[in-house]
Design a protein around this motif. Structure first.
Motif: not given
Length: 270
Positions: A75-77, A82-89, A172-173
């Motif tokens: 859902y976050a992605l 497009v996002a870094s793993v840290m941004e998704i976390k 999505s979303g």
């Protein structure tokens, strides 16, 4: 009362100890067994519900179920594309609470290996094709790092990074909800009138119930015959729920058929 609640799994008992601790120096739950008989409950103990303990990574299983976390990561992605793993976390933590980093990594890795996402080294804002774009069999040994960038296949195709664009049809979303929710009541009838596409995944989240509460509908690996069988369910859910500010929809059809009535209707309403 406290002992009984721990034994029955109603809550967990913990003692943080030092102000510098990030995990309790004592933790008791249904899984750890009965409280010690000599435990002095007059000390500075606190209670937390089992779900809160899992989110904090204090229980042996170390956080929420991986399947659920994969949904949250997806859902976050889907929101960011497009996002870094840290941004998704961080996005997952803002909405669902802290999740152990290991669990987030496993969820990201599974999505990349399952071709629901792609990974590369670089920047989320870049337009140049990365040297290596990992997904599916190419990601067998992929272990996410905080600065790795994750991108949806649709966004990668839009950037021209995929030589042979996937046929996968995706929504999505919130934008997905704006398309799916008006069609919800008619999904079964569309399949009865020429719907043919196999549904790989369909998730409707945060549907608002009239007297309070939220409903989620999750489907996976559903053939067209089963979609016809679900016609009445779709009608009931459409009558019983409504969209709210947090309602989202996710749809993946890996092999959309051009003559599928459902796919045509979705394309007409995008």
């Amino acid at each position: 009362l406290i002992r009984s609640g721990v034994q029955r799994g109603v809550w967990c008992l913990f003692h943080m100890g030092s102000d510098e601790n990030i995990e309790p120096d004592e933790f008791y739950s249904k899984e750890t067994g009965d409280l010690p008989l000599n435990l002095d409950l007059s000390r500075d103990y606190s209670l937390v519900n089992p779900n809160g303990a899992r989110q904090r990574g204090w229980t042996p299983e170390g956080g929420p179920d991986l399947t659920r976390v994969k949904d949250w990561v997806r859902y976050a992605l889907g929101d960011k594309q497009v996002a870094s793993v840290m941004e998704i976390k961080e996005a997952v933590a803002r909405k669902y609470g802290d999740i152990p980093h290991k669990t987030i990594n496993e969820a990201v890795s599974d999505l990349v290996k399952g071709e629901k996402a792609m990974a590369f080294k670089g920047k989320a804002s870049q337009d140049d094709k990365p040297d290596q774009l990992l997904s599916g069999t190419k990601a067998v040994f992929f272990t996410p790092e905080a600065d790795d960038v994750i991108i949806t296949p649709a966004k990668a195709s839009e950037k021209g990074w995929i030589d042979q664009p996937s046929k996968t049809f995706s929504l999505s979303g919130r934008a997905g909800a704006n398309v799916i929710m008006p069609l919800l009541r008619r999904i079964g009838s569309l399949y009865n009138r020429g719907g043919k596409s196999f549904i790989d995944d369909m998730d409707l989240t945060e549907l608002v119930l009239p007297k309070g509460g939220r409903l989620r509908l999750s489907l996976s690996d559903v053939p067209s015959e089963s979609m016809k069988d679900l016609a009445e369910l779709f009608e009931v859910i459409a009558d019983l729920t409504e969209s709210g500010d947090d309602t989202e929809a996710y749809l993946d059809i890996d092999d959309p058929l051009d003559d599928c009535a459902f796919v045509r209707e979705i394309k007409n309403n995008r």
